[in-house]
Design a protein around this motif. Sequence first.
Motif, PDB file in Angstrom:
ATOM      1  N   GLY A  43       4.315 -10.725   4.259  1.00 33.81           N
ATOM      2  CA  GLY A  43       3.730 -11.740   3.985  1.00 33.81           C
ATOM      3  C   GLY A  43       2.661 -11.789   2.897  1.00 33.81           C
ATOM      4  N   ILE A  44       2.393 -10.748   2.391  1.00 41.16           N
ATOM      5  CA  ILE A  44       1.262 -10.430   1.100  1.00 41.16           C
ATOM      6  C   ILE A  44       2.205 -10.555  -0.161  1.00 41.16           C
ATOM      7  CG2 ILE A  44      -0.815  -9.483   0.274  1.00 41.16           C
ATOM      8  CD1 ILE A  44      -1.191 -10.680   3.047  1.00 41.16           C
ATOM      9  N   PRO A  45       1.625 -11.493  -0.966  1.00 37.39           N
ATOM     10  CA  PRO A  45       2.508 -11.194  -2.329  1.00 37.39           C
ATOM     11  C   PRO A  45       1.942 -10.015  -3.234  1.00 37.39           C
ATOM     12  CG  PRO A  45       1.197 -13.290  -2.548  1.00 37.39           C
ATOM     13  CD  PRO A  45       1.048 -12.819  -1.063  1.00 37.39           C
ATOM     14  N   LEU A  46       2.537  -9.252  -3.599  1.00 37.55           N
ATOM     15  CA  LEU A  46       2.186  -8.085  -4.448  1.00 37.55           C
ATOM     16  C   LEU A  46       2.938  -7.753  -5.736  1.00 37.55           C
ATOM     17  CD1 LEU A  46       2.055  -5.347  -1.528  1.00 37.55           C
ATOM     18  CD2 LEU A  46       0.055  -6.636  -2.743  1.00 37.55           C
ATOM     19  N   MET A  47       2.670  -7.386  -6.642  1.00 37.41           N
ATOM     20  CA  MET A  47       3.390  -7.044  -7.898  1.00 37.41           C
ATOM     21  C   MET A  47       4.645  -6.293  -7.450  1.00 37.41           C
ATOM     22  SD  MET A  47       0.937  -7.160 -11.018  1.00 37.41           S
ATOM     23  CE  MET A  47      -0.320  -5.676 -10.581  1.00 37.41           C
ATOM     24  N   TRP A 107      -1.863  -9.876  -4.446  1.00 34.27           N
ATOM     25  CA  TRP A 107      -2.758  -9.280  -3.259  1.00 34.27           C
ATOM     26  C   TRP A 107      -3.021 -10.478  -2.380  1.00 34.27           C
ATOM     27  CZ3 TRP A 107      -3.193  -6.619  -8.126  1.00 34.27           C
ATOM     28  CH2 TRP A 107      -2.929  -5.382  -8.064  1.00 34.27           C
ATOM     29  N   GLY A 108      -2.671 -11.882  -2.617  1.00 36.06           N
ATOM     30  CA  GLY A 108      -2.716 -12.459  -1.641  1.00 36.06           C
ATOM     31  C   GLY A 108      -3.884 -13.675  -1.758  1.00 36.06           C
ATOM     32  N   SER A 109      -4.171 -14.020  -0.334  1.00 41.65           N
ATOM     33  CA  SER A 109      -5.269 -14.968  -0.308  1.00 41.65           C
ATOM     34  C   SER A 109      -6.539 -14.396  -0.399  1.00 41.65           C
ATOM     35  CB  SER A 109      -5.176 -15.915   1.353  1.00 41.65           C
ATOM     36  OG  SER A 109      -6.409 -16.250   1.509  1.00 41.65           O
ATOM     37  N   TRP A 110      -7.508 -15.040  -1.132  1.00 45.54           N
ATOM     38  CA  TRP A 110      -9.071 -14.525  -1.347  1.00 45.54           C
ATOM     39  C   TRP A 110      -9.669 -14.749   0.184  1.00 45.54           C
ATOM     40  CZ3 TRP A 110     -13.484 -17.109   0.043  1.00 45.54           C
ATOM     41  CH2 TRP A 110     -14.585 -16.484  -0.586  1.00 45.54           C
ATOM     42  N   TYR A 111      -9.211 -15.911   0.502  1.00 44.31           N
ATOM     43  CA  TYR A 111      -9.971 -16.236   1.888  1.00 44.31           C
ATOM     44  C   TYR A 111      -9.341 -15.430   3.010  1.00 44.31           C
ATOM     45  CZ  TYR A 111      -9.911 -20.464  -0.913  1.00 44.31           C
ATOM     46  OH  TYR A 111     -10.000 -21.111  -2.126  1.00 44.31           O
ATOM     47  N   ASP A 112      -8.212 -15.053   3.219  1.00 39.61           N
ATOM     48  CA  ASP A 112      -7.955 -14.103   4.102  1.00 39.61           C
ATOM     49  C   ASP A 112      -8.371 -12.619   4.023  1.00 39.61           C
ATOM     50  OD1 ASP A 112      -6.611 -15.961   5.383  1.00 39.61           O
ATOM     51  OD2 ASP A 112      -4.680 -15.522   4.665  1.00 39.61           O
ATOM     52  N   HIS A 113      -8.617 -12.227   2.639  1.00 39.50           N
ATOM     53  CA  HIS A 113      -8.778 -11.002   2.284  1.00 39.50           C
ATOM     54  C   HIS A 113     -10.438 -10.658   2.694  1.00 39.50           C
ATOM     55  CE1 HIS A 113      -9.184  -7.165  -0.243  1.00 39.50           C
ATOM     56  NE2 HIS A 113      -7.597  -7.505  -0.602  1.00 39.50           N
ATOM     57  N   VAL A 114     -11.278 -11.472   2.278  1.00 38.58           N
ATOM     58  CA  VAL A 114     -12.770 -11.337   2.564  1.00 38.58           C
ATOM     59  C   VAL A 114     -12.853 -11.487   4.210  1.00 38.58           C
ATOM     60  CG1 VAL A 114     -13.631 -12.197   0.404  1.00 38.58           C
ATOM     61  CG2 VAL A 114     -13.293 -13.883   2.298  1.00 38.58           C
ATOM     62  N   LYS A 115     -12.230 -12.361   4.724  1.00 38.15           N
ATOM     63  CA  LYS A 115     -12.370 -12.749   6.219  1.00 38.15           C
ATOM     64  C   LYS A 115     -11.943 -11.180   7.099  1.00 38.15           C
ATOM     65  CE  LYS A 115     -10.681 -16.793   6.263  1.00 38.15           C
ATOM     66  NZ  LYS A 115     -10.304 -18.087   6.950  1.00 38.15           N
ATOM     67  N   GLY A 116     -10.801 -10.808   6.639  1.00 37.93           N
ATOM     68  CA  GLY A 116     -10.069  -9.705   7.183  1.00 37.93           C
ATOM     69  C   GLY A 116     -11.019  -8.538   7.469  1.00 37.93           C
ATOM     70  N   TYR A 117     -11.828  -8.210   6.246  1.00 38.78           N
ATOM     71  CA  TYR A 117     -12.644  -6.957   6.361  1.00 38.78           C
ATOM     72  C   TYR A 117     -13.827  -7.409   7.096  1.00 38.78           C
ATOM     73  CZ  TYR A 117      -9.918  -4.188   3.003  1.00 38.78           C
ATOM     74  OH  TYR A 117      -8.915  -3.341   2.452  1.00 38.78           O
ATOM     75  N   TRP A 118     -14.606  -8.726   6.931  1.00 33.16           N
ATOM     76  CA  TRP A 118     -15.773  -8.964   7.447  1.00 33.16           C
ATOM     77  C   TRP A 118     -15.506  -8.846   9.099  1.00 33.16           C
ATOM     78  CZ3 TRP A 118     -20.350 -10.123   5.987  1.00 33.16           C
ATOM     79  CH2 TRP A 118     -21.020 -10.956   6.935  1.00 33.16           C
ATOM     80  N   GLU A 119     -14.241  -9.142   9.518  1.00 31.82           N
ATOM     81  CA  GLU A 119     -14.320  -9.246  11.286  1.00 31.82           C
ATOM     82  C   GLU A 119     -14.102  -7.774  11.667  1.00 31.82           C
ATOM     83  OE1 GLU A 119     -10.656 -11.592  11.388  1.00 31.82           O
ATOM     84  OE2 GLU A 119     -11.605 -13.524  10.831  1.00 31.82           O
ATOM     85  N   GLU A 120     -13.873  -6.711  10.493  1.00 34.40           N
ATOM     86  CA  GLU A 120     -13.760  -5.616  11.178  1.00 34.40           C
ATOM     87  C   GLU A 120     -15.086  -4.635  10.913  1.00 34.40           C
ATOM     88  OE1 GLU A 120     -11.309  -3.959  13.027  1.00 34.40           O
ATOM     89  OE2 GLU A 120     -10.516  -6.190  13.239  1.00 34.40           O
ATOM     90  N   ILE A 121     -16.192  -5.006  10.364  1.00 40.53           N
ATOM     91  CA  ILE A 121     -17.175  -4.495  10.000  1.00 40.53           C
ATOM     92  C   ILE A 121     -17.842  -3.416  11.072  1.00 40.53           C
ATOM     93  CG2 ILE A 121     -19.627  -4.355   9.359  1.00 40.53           C
ATOM     94  CD1 ILE A 121     -19.090  -7.068   7.946  1.00 40.53           C
TER      95      ILE A 121
END
Length: 290
Positions: free
Chosen positions: A11-15, A164-178
Amino acid sequence: LIRFPLKNVRGIPLMEPIAQNFETVWAFCPDSTDILIATYPKAGTTWTQEIVDLLLHNGDTEACRRGPITMRSPFLEIFSPPPIPSGLDLLCKMSPPRIIKTHLPIQLVPEGFWENKCKVIYVARNAKDNLVSYFHFEKMNFTQPEPGPWENYIQKFMRGELAWGSWYDHVKGYWEEIEKRNILYLFYEDMKENPQREVERIKQYLDLSVTDDVIARIVELTSFEVMKKNPMANYSFIPKPVFDQSISPFMRKGEVGDWANHFSASQLKIFDEDYEQQMKMANIPFRTNM
Ligand code: A3P
């Protein structure tokens, strides 16, 4: 030179070359001493790579100057066409402690980093400046997809249709796992505001003993002005036609708030409304001005 198309991986667009080699990256087994620097592209990766490298070498530039930044802290998922070595090839040849860079969203980071309790430093930058920086980068980096006109680029960013996909999901994904994964979560804006404080935080997180004098020296060496002139950090080692720095330099502006020079009033309204929706439950203290 080709601008690589994007291909979805889980589900994540990568080169495309990254997508094609993703299973090899996923199988990577890090050493417990490896340090991972994770970011959405253009959030301050290179800056943080330089800080961590200098901290590990007690501010000794000679010890760090074994080559350009891409060799000193390899890019985990990069598979360049031969003879350019892949990130994994470079990592195999390095001795610990290794600094590794990735733009992968948290769910695509190889499990070994968590199993081995590696140190993971995440750097986040406010959405608007991150978007502006990515737009200029995609114009000058001829391996990235063609960014197209600014107006459309904002839409693609909001929909997460960039590499590398959505900025929103990226920053939230790491934030939730701190807490669960013991991640050091840094903000580009904090680094601009008080670099000494943030270098100190990195030092503490990495359990290093570095004196205040050396910290001050590292802050100086990693200032925008010094890094812009440093051929080991400013990506001048990547030749045309891959990076065309006459279109936009890699060390472009290095500021907080440059977004204001790009958004029209109506673009800003649409962006802010959408941001509210996508980020409403997240509570991440981003600052767009200082
Ligand atoms: P701009 O395009 O806004 O200038 P990355 O390393 O993740 O690709 O991020 C690149 C962005 O970080 C660019 O932003 C670049 O100028 C900025 N940057 C790099 N080194 C910096 C530093 N020492 N201080 C401030 N910004 C820096």
